[in-house]
Design a protein around this motif. Structure first.
Motif, mmCIF file in Angstrom:
data_model
loop_
_atom_site.group_PDB
_atom_site.id
_atom_site.type_symbol
_atom_site.label_atom_id
_atom_site.label_comp_id
_atom_site.label_asym_id
_atom_site.label_seq_id
_atom_site.Cartn_x
_atom_site.Cartn_y
_atom_site.Cartn_z
ATOM 1 N N LEU A 81 -86.373 -44.272 82.844
ATOM 2 C CA LEU A 81 -87.616 -43.617 82.412
ATOM 3 C C LEU A 81 -87.697 -42.173 82.936
ATOM 4 C CD1 LEU A 81 -91.188 -45.220 82.674
ATOM 5 C CD2 LEU A 81 -90.782 -42.791 82.973
ATOM 6 N N PRO A 82 -87.628 -41.954 84.266
ATOM 7 C CA PRO A 82 -87.765 -40.563 84.747
ATOM 8 C C PRO A 82 -86.644 -39.647 84.289
ATOM 9 C CG PRO A 82 -87.168 -42.044 86.545
ATOM 10 C CD PRO A 82 -87.521 -42.911 85.385
ATOM 11 N N ARG A 83 -85.430 -40.167 84.182
ATOM 12 C CA ARG A 83 -84.330 -39.310 83.764
ATOM 13 C C ARG A 83 -84.431 -38.947 82.288
ATOM 14 N NH1 ARG A 83 -78.928 -41.261 87.185
ATOM 15 N NH2 ARG A 83 -79.811 -40.697 89.223
ATOM 16 N N THR A 132 -84.676 -35.025 81.549
ATOM 17 C CA THR A 132 -83.659 -34.395 80.708
ATOM 18 C C THR A 132 -84.293 -33.659 79.537
ATOM 19 O OG1 THR A 132 -82.010 -36.067 81.297
ATOM 20 C CG2 THR A 132 -81.634 -34.821 79.266
ATOM 21 N N LEU A 133 -85.280 -34.281 78.914
ATOM 22 C CA LEU A 133 -85.947 -33.645 77.773
ATOM 23 C C LEU A 133 -86.708 -32.392 78.210
ATOM 24 C CD1 LEU A 133 -87.228 -36.864 75.961
ATOM 25 C CD2 LEU A 133 -85.411 -35.336 75.179
ATOM 26 N N LEU A 134 -87.362 -32.428 79.360
ATOM 27 C CA LEU A 134 -88.075 -31.246 79.859
ATOM 28 C C LEU A 134 -87.102 -30.107 80.159
ATOM 29 C CD1 LEU A 134 -90.715 -32.833 82.273
ATOM 30 C CD2 LEU A 134 -91.185 -31.646 80.128
ATOM 31 N N ALA A 135 -85.959 -30.438 80.749
ATOM 32 C CA ALA A 135 -84.967 -29.405 81.053
ATOM 33 C C ALA A 135 -84.401 -28.798 79.774
ATOM 34 C CB ALA A 135 -83.844 -30.003 81.901
ATOM 35 N N VAL A 182 -85.660 -27.039 85.163
ATOM 36 C CA VAL A 182 -86.586 -28.079 85.617
ATOM 37 C C VAL A 182 -85.788 -29.120 86.383
ATOM 38 C CG1 VAL A 182 -88.183 -29.904 84.934
ATOM 39 C CG2 VAL A 182 -88.189 -27.723 83.707
ATOM 40 N N SER A 183 -86.184 -29.372 87.629
ATOM 41 C CA SER A 183 -85.572 -30.403 88.459
ATOM 42 C C SER A 183 -86.518 -31.598 88.512
ATOM 43 C CB SER A 183 -85.308 -29.868 89.876
ATOM 44 O OG SER A 183 -84.916 -30.910 90.743
#
Length: 325
Positions: free
Chosen positions: A138-140, A144-147, A153-154
């Motif tokens: 879920l978080p990855r 990934t989409l935000l980056a 974005v980290s």
């Protein structure tokens, strides 16, 4: 030129010269006046053609006011992806963040500067939670989409299997989160709290309050965002070999407690439970779509990917609302 015997030719000549000088002076004065008048007219004309734009009067509507703010609206917004739910999903709710106080505005502004190229600083997000976060899918997915959308974005996940929110109310765990220097902290709990058959809303509220207080003491000014659980089932063993499952009725109570706490304490909240169907359909949607694991608490990778995509979509909607305001 004729000579005058009475006055003398020289005097007559001087009179004529005097007369011509006076006429010339008069003509020069008129020319100077006309020149000054012409220059004044030109100046007034130029000022009238190129005035400095002023703020519109209250009550007046300006149709083509190309201000910096309207310029940023055109360039800073991002496209919102369409997410296709499985065909089994029905009665899904609104997928959106609630942030009535604008607690996330500093975070959106950092994203805007990064997206516009005015900043190259890495934006750090720390996602804290239970086994749904510990599984990392879920978080990855969200990170990934935000980056891909914004660049630097980290997105760091800090999940613990079986965790309650009170699990993180330890100085060493708070220090570990603070050492990451986050620009946003996300808190995802509620599944394990609601699986306690003696679940108590007051106890849950106090536990959230302790965690948030400790985070705010260590990270003053850093916005906090809470999420609600996706939904789960209770299990009962009727015999040694057979186990039955029913929708956990305490999940909706825990969701209401999380939302109330967020409202009371100026936190933003993403209600995933409502977005996927709420009390009536959340668990049924996941189960009928075949996205839950056999324990009816955790999810298959495809289920967590969908949750991460939904979270990403809700974040983008809130970001666009900020830059388009």
């Amino acid at each position: 030129m004729e000579r005058n015997s009475t006055t003398g030719g020289g005097l007559m000549k001087r009179n004529k010269v005097y007369f011509l000088d006076t006429a010339s002076l008069h003509f020069s004065s008129l020319k100077a006046i006309f020149t000054v008048a012409f220059l004044l007219c030109c100046t007034v004309s130029l000022r009238a053609q190129d005035p400095i734009p002023s703020c519109p009067l209250l009550g007046k509507v300006t149709a083509d006011c190309d201000t910096l703010r309207s310029y940023s609206q055109r360039t800073d917004t991002v496209s919102i992806p369409q997410i296709a739910f499985p065909t089994a999903f029905r009665q899904s709710g609104a997928n959106e963040l609630t942030d009535s106080l604008g607690i996330l505005n500093p975070f959106w502004e950092k994203l805007r500067l990064l997206h516009s190229g005015f900043s190259t600083d890495t934006i750090r997000i720390v996602h804290v939670g239970d086994s749904h976060i510990r599984g990392r899918i879920l978080p990855r997915t969200t990170g990934t989409l935000l980056a891909e959308t914004f660049g630097a974005v980290s997105y760091i996940d800090k999940g613990i299997n079986g965790a309650f929110c009170v699990t993180f109310t330890r100085p060493d765990r708070i220090s570990e989160i603070a050492a990451l220097h986050p620009d946003l902290v996300i808190l995802s709990f509620g599944t394990n709290e609601s699986h306690n058959r003696r679940y108590n809303t007051l106890v849950h509220y106090r536990q959230m309050d302790e965690l948030v207080r400790m985070l705010r003491d260590s990270l003053p000014g850093v916005p906090l965002l809470m999420t609600t659980p996706p939904g789960s089932y209770d299990s009962f063993r009727k015999s040694r070999r057979r186990r039955t499952y029913s929708i956990n009725p305490r999940t909706s109570i825990a969701v209401e407690t999380i939302r109330r706490f967020a409202d009371d304490n100026g936190l933003a909240v993403w209600d995933m439970y409502e977005a996927v169907g709420g009390r009536r359909r959340a668990c049924l949607n996941w189960q009928e779509a075949g996205l839950m694991r056999p324990d009816h608490v955790h999810y298959l990778p495809e289920g967590y990917v969908l949750q991460g995509e939904l979270f990403y979509q809700a974040l983008l909607k809130a970001y666009n609302d900020y830059v388009g305001y």
